[in-house]
Design a protein around this motif. Structure first.
Motif, PDB file in Angstrom:
ATOM      1  N   VAL A   1       0.776  -1.214   0.235  1.00 43.55           N
ATOM      2  CA  VAL A   1      -0.044  -0.101   0.078  1.00 43.55           C
ATOM      3  C   VAL A   1       0.998   1.161   0.037  1.00 43.55           C
ATOM      4  O   VAL A   1       1.689   1.299   0.767  1.00 43.55           O
ATOM      5  N   ASP A   2       0.555   2.194  -0.983  1.00 39.71           N
ATOM      6  CA  ASP A   2       1.319   3.271  -1.047  1.00 39.71           C
ATOM      7  C   ASP A   2       1.239   4.312   0.094  1.00 39.71           C
ATOM      8  O   ASP A   2       2.131   5.052   0.730  1.00 39.71           O
ATOM      9  N   ALA A   3      -0.002   4.530   0.670  1.00 43.14           N
ATOM     10  CA  ALA A   3      -0.619   5.468   1.522  1.00 43.14           C
ATOM     11  C   ALA A   3      -1.464   4.777   2.315  1.00 43.14           C
ATOM     12  O   ALA A   3      -2.835   4.495   1.779  1.00 43.14           O
ATOM     13  N   PHE A   4      -1.629   5.044   3.672  1.00 47.98           N
ATOM     14  CA  PHE A   4      -2.844   4.609   4.567  1.00 47.98           C
ATOM     15  C   PHE A   4      -3.538   5.782   4.919  1.00 47.98           C
ATOM     16  O   PHE A   4      -2.743   6.920   5.445  1.00 47.98           O
TER      17      PHE A   4
ATOM     18  N   GLY B   1      -6.177  16.664  -3.465  1.00 45.55           N
ATOM     19  CA  GLY B   1      -5.603  17.855  -3.920  1.00 45.55           C
ATOM     20  C   GLY B   1      -4.088  17.637  -4.122  1.00 45.55           C
ATOM     21  O   GLY B   1      -3.334  18.115  -5.178  1.00 45.55           O
ATOM     22  N   VAL B   2      -3.419  16.496  -3.255  1.00 42.65           N
ATOM     23  CA  VAL B   2      -1.750  16.591  -3.506  1.00 42.65           C
ATOM     24  C   VAL B   2      -1.645  15.723  -5.047  1.00 42.65           C
ATOM     25  O   VAL B   2      -0.988  15.995  -5.543  1.00 42.65           O
ATOM     26  N   VAL B   3      -2.667  14.519  -5.116  1.00 45.43           N
ATOM     27  CA  VAL B   3      -2.382  13.899  -6.457  1.00 45.43           C
ATOM     28  C   VAL B   3      -2.540  14.701  -7.508  1.00 45.43           C
ATOM     29  O   VAL B   3      -2.109  14.808  -8.573  1.00 45.43           O
TER      30      VAL B   3
ATOM     31  N   ARG C   1       7.124   9.173  -8.490  1.00 48.87           N
ATOM     32  CA  ARG C   1       6.371   8.717  -7.364  1.00 48.87           C
ATOM     33  C   ARG C   1       6.805   8.947  -5.954  1.00 48.87           C
ATOM     34  O   ARG C   1       5.896   9.368  -5.192  1.00 48.87           O
ATOM     35  N   GLU C   2       8.241   8.972  -5.958  1.00 47.56           N
ATOM     36  CA  GLU C   2       8.710   9.392  -4.622  1.00 47.56           C
ATOM     37  C   GLU C   2       8.203  10.990  -4.122  1.00 47.56           C
ATOM     38  O   GLU C   2       7.862  11.026  -3.211  1.00 47.56           O
ATOM     39  N   ALA C   3       8.333  11.649  -5.413  1.00 46.77           N
ATOM     40  CA  ALA C   3       7.725  13.210  -4.740  1.00 46.77           C
ATOM     41  C   ALA C   3       6.026  13.088  -4.269  1.00 46.77           C
ATOM     42  O   ALA C   3       5.855  13.761  -3.514  1.00 46.77           O
ATOM     43  N   VAL C   4       5.099  12.391  -5.043  1.00 46.30           N
ATOM     44  CA  VAL C   4       4.019  12.420  -4.682  1.00 46.30           C
ATOM     45  C   VAL C   4       3.806  11.686  -3.235  1.00 46.30           C
ATOM     46  O   VAL C   4       2.791  12.406  -2.413  1.00 46.30           O
ATOM     47  N   LEU C   5       4.457  10.758  -2.948  1.00 51.09           N
ATOM     48  CA  LEU C   5       4.347  10.099  -1.929  1.00 51.09           C
ATOM     49  C   LEU C   5       4.944  10.779  -0.713  1.00 51.09           C
ATOM     50  O   LEU C   5       4.365  10.961   0.619  1.00 51.09           O
ATOM     51  N   HIS C   6       6.045  11.554  -0.930  1.00 46.81           N
ATOM     52  CA  HIS C   6       6.522  12.479   0.013  1.00 46.81           C
ATOM     53  C   HIS C   6       5.485  13.544   0.414  1.00 46.81           C
ATOM     54  O   HIS C   6       5.293  13.718   1.753  1.00 46.81           O
TER      55      HIS C   6
ATOM     56  N   GLY D   1      -2.973  12.655   9.118  1.00 50.03           N
ATOM     57  CA  GLY D   1      -3.480  11.144   9.206  1.00 50.03           C
ATOM     58  C   GLY D   1      -3.308  10.346   7.954  1.00 50.03           C
ATOM     59  O   GLY D   1      -3.638   9.159   7.779  1.00 50.03           O
ATOM     60  N   VAL D   2      -2.119  10.772   7.013  1.00 50.31           N
ATOM     61  CA  VAL D   2      -1.818   9.836   6.210  1.00 50.31           C
ATOM     62  C   VAL D   2      -0.474   9.417   6.475  1.00 50.31           C
ATOM     63  O   VAL D   2       0.490   9.958   6.858  1.00 50.31           O
ATOM     64  N   TYR D   3      -0.163   7.885   6.463  1.00 44.15           N
ATOM     65  CA  TYR D   3       1.074   7.238   6.647  1.00 44.15           C
ATOM     66  C   TYR D   3       1.483   6.899   5.406  1.00 44.15           C
ATOM     67  O   TYR D   3       0.661   5.724   4.709  1.00 44.15           O
ATOM     68  N   VAL D   4       2.723   6.884   5.084  1.00 49.30           N
ATOM     69  CA  VAL D   4       3.293   6.413   3.703  1.00 49.30           C
ATOM     70  C   VAL D   4       4.474   5.488   4.000  1.00 49.30           C
ATOM     71  O   VAL D   4       5.442   6.067   4.446  1.00 49.30           O
ATOM     72  N   PRO D   5       4.395   4.443   4.273  1.00 48.58           N
ATOM     73  CA  PRO D   5       5.421   3.277   4.648  1.00 48.58           C
ATOM     74  C   PRO D   5       6.607   3.696   4.278  1.00 48.58           C
ATOM     75  O   PRO D   5       7.667   3.218   4.662  1.00 48.58           O
ATOM     76  N   SER D   6       6.708   3.877   2.899  1.00 56.23           N
ATOM     77  CA  SER D   6       7.923   3.986   2.343  1.00 56.23           C
ATOM     78  C   SER D   6       8.726   5.161   2.631  1.00 56.23           C
ATOM     79  O   SER D   6      10.018   5.188   2.435  1.00 56.23           O
ATOM     80  N   MET D   7       8.278   5.925   3.540  1.00 59.40           N
ATOM     81  CA  MET D   7       8.964   7.076   3.885  1.00 59.40           C
ATOM     82  C   MET D   7       9.421   6.848   5.269  1.00 59.40           C
ATOM     83  O   MET D   7       9.949   7.813   6.134  1.00 59.40           O
ATOM     84  N   TYR D   8       9.285   5.616   5.749  1.00 57.43           N
ATOM     85  CA  TYR D   8       9.933   4.982   7.112  1.00 57.43           C
ATOM     86  C   TYR D   8      10.843   3.902   6.877  1.00 57.43           C
ATOM     87  O   TYR D   8      10.660   3.098   6.229  1.00 57.43           O
ATOM     88  N   THR D   9      11.744   3.848   7.966  1.00 58.36           N
ATOM     89  CA  THR D   9      12.864   2.885   8.043  1.00 58.36           C
ATOM     90  C   THR D   9      12.451   1.855   9.235  1.00 58.36           C
ATOM     91  O   THR D   9      12.048   2.643  10.458  1.00 58.36           O
ATOM     92  N   VAL D  10      12.530   0.828   8.853  1.00 61.79           N
ATOM     93  CA  VAL D  10      12.088  -0.145  10.162  1.00 61.79           C
ATOM     94  C   VAL D  10      13.397  -0.899  10.415  1.00 61.79           C
ATOM     95  O   VAL D  10      14.059  -1.502   9.551  1.00 61.79           O
TER      96      VAL D  10
END
Lengths: 243, 664
Positions: free
Chosen positions: B161-164, B178-180, B192-197, B204-213
């Motif tokens: 999932v790109d964004a929750f 609006g962002v999209v 894609r990196e830019a829009v996800l960022h 309220g939006v969580y973008v998993p790829s913006m986080y390191t686990v």
């Protein structure tokens, strides 16, 4: 429909397009909602679980279209039947249109018992989905009309049986070409067995398949005459009509 | 791209229930797509019959179509027969509204309401022709978004999932649009990196790829943002006042039968009863009640527009609505209200007041009433904070039988914290007593006991608790079955194997994504359907990934353990949840904070929002049987021995099945 106290009405409707994929029961539910949306003064059955007094004609199978379906309903007060056509059509799903309404005589026989003849337009292709040879199909139709028996494999209640459907077949002929296949018109009795268009096509020739079918008419036969169900049991006097 | 209908139509005569795929519901829309609009495909990852009634999806469908910068259509999981045909012919997933290819949409938005639908999500992304793993997607691929209650632990689905969107979706969907839209207009600069960022900065939006686990062996060390402007913790979104959102305004009326096939009007959101096992109650705080007049108008307009003859007043506990008396009597007794219409209250609480209410609204066909005591003994009910006394239950049951109901259904959980066999046997005891109460009124009195295995959920006081394993749950179910073998009470239970898999996923971390993918690749779709669920697919996938199921499912967590969802918050303080867990273990109950002083769980104080109630007077029946009856006091308004009047309530009930239940 027993019009002991109420005002029975018969509706004619068509079912065309995507909506043909809903079941007979779904059509019944759509009508019940439409009666509510149009705020018809429906008569209800008595008892613990009152239900509106509605009785449907012969079921139309999933995927079949129709120009001529019927149902009877009972109202608690007289209403001009013509005034029902527009509001009900608006309240029904796209593709189901009420195309006629008439005040029904008291104690008119039920549709399911009185309709005796169904007319179908059936578009057929070959197994490969291609247009069959029109002349060949016409010859098949003529040959079937010339025989006295037409044994057909049918599945009834999960059992394979072979039945002679020739007594049910009144007429079959080629009407021309449709978009993808040859157009047949067939007239089928509703008794003693109900035959589906697909079964008839399979009996005609194993290489033919039903692509699309549309019921174009239903008839009530009395005294040798074919009567349109809207007319057959129409209320004689105009008492049911609002003044 | 134009409609796929001409290619789909010839397939429909050969599949089960073809009307699942035609759309055309009253209330459906055929929006005009254009280069300036963001096209959303709202997808429920289960069959049409399950997904169509989903209110969240219908609310967003209307809101997005009302906006000038977005359009929305809907899709559901095609059943296996049609999916096979679509794959054979190279036709992808399609919308039911205009039969447009899913791949033509800018956003694929999934509703995650249960863990076992996750494999279907992967399958539907794949059926769209989009790479299932987010990292493999190009800037031309749709953005994959997910929301719903399961998004509160997004990690198992983080790879796909790109964004929750966390929490109420009404407001953030517009901001995401609006962002999209801006990204599309600007020529997708930055890819894609830019829009996800950018999406990651929307509250309220969580973008998993913006986080390191990071892990240390099996142990999770933390989930941290990769950019300074990406929040360390993602807060849920909350609609402050439901009165601002009277949706759905045009509830969809399906042409075929679906679950909850009736008008649904949400009378409040949130719940403050504080049942400790209940994730929905915890993550939807505070309580936001709809004004009575608005609720009434939504019911009357909805009935007129849809033609339905039944309306459910929905919420997590509808009898708790402070305006319930006025609302119900104005609907039922007012002749201009709902003639011949059935009103139902899902999620009934257990007390005589509720039965009185139920008898007022369900004047005919009293076949079944459902209550959820959840625990078999007073002790365990204090542990889970479901503070129903036996007296409450028997009074409710007595009321039900005396007023014409013939069957009572009781819901229980097994596998709860501190549970002992006497708690489980207590369920049998309650069931037997319920039947005895019923026998005073009818020889046919029966009770159905429904038992579900408890799955601890994220953001609840029990998030640290080790779930019971398959063997233990099965033992408890069998204990109960043996005990009730000669009783008229019937026992039904949820498959402990499915419960186990829910346990793997519900508190899973990002490593569980690979397991979900393996199960999907092995053919494991429709896992909510018992005929398609197979435990071995999951255990095999866990083994192949080198993961220990028990580490995820049955292990107790410690207070200091970093949890996979610690970077997501529903506003509940971790300290509050831990203390409430300790209070549970000490068998201490907690009152309903709507009517008692605030104990500061964190939600209202942190978000500067508060409970919104429709009436200043709490409904009768008090708060959870904690002894603090805040109503007018004294006896509950229940009319005993009233004969049900045969008032027309239902029209031509073609399927006299579960729809005859007062409660579902």
């Amino acid at each position: 429909m027993r019009g002991d106290t109420g005002f029975p009405v018969r509706l004619k409707f068509s079912e065309i397009g995507k909506v043909r994929f809903i079941s007979h029961r779904d059509v019944a539910r759509a009508f019940e909602r439409a009666f509510r949306i149009a705020e018809l003064p429906m008569a209800f059955t008595l008892g613990f679980s009152p239900r509106p007094k509605v009785s449907f004609g012969l079921a139309l199978s999933v995927a079949h279209e129709s120009d001529a379906e019927y149902l009877d309903l009972e109202l608690t007060e007289p209403v001009d039947p013509e005034s029902l056509v527009g509001p009900l059509t608006d309240a029904l799903p796209e593709g189901i249109s009420v195309i006629g309404a008439t005040a029904l005589a008291d104690r008119a026989p039920a549709l399911q018992e009185s309709v005796s003849l169904l007319v179908w337009d059936i578009e057929v292709t070959n197994r490969a989905g291609e247009m069959p040879d029109t002349l060949a199909v016409a010859r098949l139709a003529a040959a079937v009309m010339a025989t006295t028996t037409l044994p057909t494999a049918r599945t009834r209640k999960g059992r394979e049986t072979t039945e002679d459907i020739r007594p049910v077949l009144r007429m079959i002929e080629v009407r021309g070409q449709g978009e993808c296949g040859v157009l047949l018109r067939a007239e089928l009795s509703t008794q003693p067995v109900a035959v589906r268009p697909g079964e008839l096509v399979a009996a005609l020739d194993a290489d033919l398949v039903e692509l699309r079918s549309r019921r174009v008419a239903q008839w009530i036969e009395r005294g040798g005459a074919r009567l349109e169900p809207l007319v057959a049991d129409q209320r004689a006097e105009e008492t049911a009509r609002a003044s | 791209m134009s409609s796929l209908w001409p290619r789909i139509e010839p397939l429909l005569a050969g599949v089960e229930k073809p009307a699942r795929y035609i759309g055309m519901e009253r209330g459906s829309q055929a929006p005009e797509h254009g280069p300036g609009t963001v096209a959303w495909l709202l997808i429920y990852p289960d069959t049409y019959e399950i997904g169509l009634p989903n209110q969240g999806l219908q609310i967003l469908y209307e809101i997005l179509n009302e906006r000038h910068d977005s359009v929305a259509e809907r899709a559901y999981a095609p059943w296996l027969d049609l999916e096979g045909e679509l794959r054979t012919r190279g036709i992808g997933l399609f919308s039911v509204d205009t039969h447009r290819a899913a791949s033509d949409f800018d956003v694929l938005a999934f509703n995650l309401s249960a863990e076992l639908v996750y494999t279907n999500v992967l399958n539907l992304i794949d059926l769209t022709g989009v790479p299932v793993r987010a990292v493999a997607r190009s800037e031309e691929d749709p953005i994959v978004i997910a929301g719903g209650h399961c998004a509160f632990n997004p990690e198992p689905m983080a790879d796909f999932v790109d964004a929750f969107v966390i929490g109420d979706g009404e407001e953030p969907v517009g901001e995401v649009s609006g962002v999209v839209a801006a990204w599309k207009r600007g020529g997708r600069v930055g890819g894609r990196e830019a829009v996800l960022h950018d999406l990651a900065t929307v509250p309220g939006v969580y973008v998993p790829s913006m986080y390191t686990v990071e892990y240390d062996g099996a142990r999770l060390l933390g989930t941290t943002p990769r950019y300074p402007d990406v929040p360390k913790t993602v807060d849920k979104r909350t609609v402050a006042d439901l009165a601002d959102w009277p949706y759905p305004k045009n509830q969809l009326v399906p042409l075929i039968e679906v679950v909850h096939d009736r008008l649904n009007v949400e009378i409040f959101r949130g719940c403050t009863r504080g049942c400790r096992f209940c994730q929905a109650g915890m993550i939807t705080r505070p309580v936001r009640e709809r004004p009575v007049e608005q609720a009434r108008n939504m019911v009357l307009d909805g009935l007129r527009r849809t033609g339905y003859d039944e309306v459910a007043l929905t919420s997590l506990s509808s009898a708790d609505f402070s305006g319930i008396d006025g609302l119900v009597s104005s609907l039922v007794n007012d002749s201009t209200g709902c003639p011949n219409v059935g009103v139902s209250l899902p999620s009934l609480r257990v007390d005589a007041f509720t039965v009185g209410l139920a008898s007022e609204i369900q004047k005919v066909r009293r076949t079944g009433l459902t209550f959820a005591p959840e625990g078999g003994s007073w002790r365990i009910r204090q542990v889970i904070n479901k503070l129903i006394t036996e007296e409450d239950l028997y009074a409710a049951v007595d009321g039900a039988y005396s007023q014409g109901w013939r069957r009572v259904k009781l819901y229980f959980l097994v596998g709860l914290p501190t549970e002992m066999d006497e708690d489980t046997l207590g369920i049998a005891e309650l069931a037997r007593n319920v039947v005895e109460v019923g026998k005073r009124y009818t020889k046919q009195a029966s009770a159905t006991v429904s038992v579900g295995g408890f799955v601890p959920k994220a953001h609840t006081p029990f998030q640290w608790f080790g779930q019971n394993g398959i063997g233990e749950l099965r033992r408890k179910v069998n204990l109960l079955r043996d005990e009730l073998r000669r009783s008229p009470a019937k026992v039904r239970w949820h498959d402990p194997e499915a419960t186990f898999v829910e346990g793997i996923v519900s508190r899973g971390d990002r490593r569980i994504g690979a397991v979900i993918e393996r199960v999907w690749r092995a053919g494991g779709t429709f896992q909510e359907w018992s005929e398609h669920f197979r435990l071995d697919r999951w255990t095999t996938a866990m083994a192949e990934e080198g993961l220990d199921p028990d580490w995820y499912v049955t292990r107790h967590r410690t207070e200091d353990e970093v949890l996979p969802w610690d970077h997501i918050t529903a506003g509940l303080h971790r300290d509050f949840l831990w203390q409430d867990f300790q209070a549970a273990l000490a068998e201490h109950g907690l009152p309903d904070c709507r009517w008692t002083p605030c104990y500061d769980c964190g939600v209202c104080t942190d978000y500067a929002i508060e409970h919104v109630v429709a009436s200043p007077v709490p409904p009768a029946g008090g708060s959870q049987g904690t002894g603090q009856d805040l109503s007018t006091g004294g006896s509950v308004p229940i009319v005993l021995g009233r004969t049900p009047a045969p008032v027309p309530a239902k029209v031509n009930d073609l399927v006299p099945s579960s729809s005859s239940e007062a409660v579902t």
